[in-house]
Design a protein around this motif. Structure first.
Motif, mmCIF file in Angstrom:
data_model
loop_
_atom_site.group_PDB
_atom_site.id
_atom_site.type_symbol
_atom_site.label_atom_id
_atom_site.label_comp_id
_atom_site.label_asym_id
_atom_site.label_seq_id
_atom_site.Cartn_x
_atom_site.Cartn_y
_atom_site.Cartn_z
ATOM 1 N N ASP A 197 0.845 -1.192 0.000
ATOM 2 C CA ASP A 197 0.000 0.000 0.000
ATOM 3 C C ASP A 197 0.881 1.243 0.000
ATOM 4 O O ASP A 197 2.060 1.178 0.362
ATOM 5 N N PHE A 200 0.616 4.957 5.168
ATOM 6 C CA PHE A 200 -0.632 5.276 5.862
ATOM 7 C C PHE A 200 -0.267 5.984 7.164
ATOM 8 O O PHE A 200 0.623 5.526 7.898
ATOM 9 N N LEU A 234 -5.386 0.809 9.881
ATOM 10 C CA LEU A 234 -5.006 0.466 8.507
ATOM 11 C C LEU A 234 -5.833 -0.720 8.020
ATOM 12 O O LEU A 234 -6.364 -0.693 6.897
ATOM 13 N N TRP A 235 -5.953 -1.748 8.842
ATOM 14 C CA TRP A 235 -6.716 -2.933 8.430
ATOM 15 C C TRP A 235 -8.163 -2.559 8.115
ATOM 16 O O TRP A 235 -8.735 -3.036 7.125
ATOM 17 N N SER A 237 -9.235 0.253 7.057
ATOM 18 C CA SER A 237 -9.256 0.998 5.796
ATOM 19 C C SER A 237 -9.163 0.076 4.592
ATOM 20 O O SER A 237 -9.573 0.437 3.480
ATOM 21 N N ARG A 273 3.314 -1.214 4.850
ATOM 22 C CA ARG A 273 2.953 -2.636 4.877
ATOM 23 C C ARG A 273 3.489 -3.324 3.639
ATOM 24 O O ARG A 273 3.386 -2.804 2.518
#
Length: 309
Positions: A197, A200, A234-235, A237, A273
């Motif tokens: 990604d 973030f 983050l997860w 999102s 990530r």
């Protein structure tokens, strides 16, 4: 040389209670307590009430914490009533610091009842066990009203000379120093992984109810919780559920502790990530926490996770 006090603490039977298992930081807090107990016993001192030569409170602070989960025992895989055999051993790492190693094994696992050997921890880990490394340094406040200026000290009764020496090849000093300079344990990305990604960023306000300990300092285990909060955001999102987050399996996590903060502090946490190119479902998240108004580096972490189905 292994003295008799160290030998007494080399192994203990532990029944997992509600206060040491969760999807958060409870286990890390308990491991930290075992570190203080191990150092207190091995160094023949009262760690919890240590003082500087001037009589001010001295704290055995966490500078580096690494935990590597096994096939059977991993940080978020314990539940009420699980039985463990915990082995701990403290090592000399300079005049103002100490290294403590731990092995958490299933209680029924056949293991030799001998002092924990660094060779096992770093080169021959048992696949069913969890291993933890705690690099601690003695610190004290330079101002009674602030957590920002902490100095390294050495309590007069810190009897470290008889501790066994940790071989230099296992010392985390250089590793942690590089992470501090680069704001990352993986500045170039971990080998065998591809970036998943764009970066973030999460903002987090220090929680005075949860994040401070009884001395008014940021609690070392709260750093795990703060980073987990950023990772969870983050997860979410990405469309992942909270249930998926709770099922994550942490196989390796390390934290470098580089600063403390006062009530009211706001942090920015940058999250990167990566996905493994060879092991489906395996990811690494690398996070750096800075104080928002000053840019001061507070901590960095790298965490390897098996996400599961």
């Amino acid at each position: 040389m292994l003295d008799s006090s160290t030998a007494r603490l080399r192994s203990r039977h532990v029944v997992v209670a509600p206060g040491m298992c969760s999807g958060g930081s409870l286990l890390f807090g308990r491991i930290g307590d075992w570190t203080w107990d191990t150092v207190a016993d091995a160094c023949r001192m009262k760690v919890h009430s240590a003082r500087t030569p001037d009589g001010d409170p001295a704290y055995l602070s966490f500078y580096y914490f690494r935990v590597r989960g096994g096939r059977t025992i991993h940080p978020h895989g314990l539940t009420f009533g699980d039985e463990l055999r915990v082995s701990s051993r403290a090592f000399q790492l300079g005049s103002r610091s100490v290294m403590t190693l731990h092995r958490l094994a299933p209680a029924d696992l056949e293991l030799d009842d001998v002092p924990l050997d660094p060779v096992e921890v770093y080169e021959r880990r048992h696949p069913d066990c969890l291993y933890a490394e705690n690099f601690n340094r003695w610190i004290a406040r330079t101002s009674a009203s602030s957590n920002k200026s902490l100095a390294q000290v050495c309590p007069a009764d810190f009897a470290y000379a008889d501790l066994p020496r940790l071989p230099n090849k296992y010392s985390p000093r250089a590793l942690v120093g590089r992470a501090r300079t680069a704001d990352s344990f993986h500045p170039a990305g971990p080998p065998g992984f591809v970036e998943a990604d764009p970066p973030f960023t999460v903002e987090y306000t220090l929680d005075v109810v949860r994040d401070l300990n009884g001395a008014g300092l940021m609690y070392f285990a709260s750093y795990f919780s703060i980073f987990d909060t950023a990772l969870l955001r983050l997860w979410r999102s990405l469309g992942r559920t909270d249930e998926q987050f709770l099922r994550r399996k942490v196989t390796d996590q390390e934290i470098g502790y580089f600063g403390n903060a006062d009530p009211g502090a706001v942090f920015t946490i940058a999250v990167r990530r990566w996905r493994s190119t060879k092991r489906p479902g395996t990811e690494i998240a690398d996070m750096a926490m800075h104080e928002a108004d000053t840019g001061r580096l507070i901590a960095v972490t790298g965490v390897e996770i098996e996400t599961g189905p």
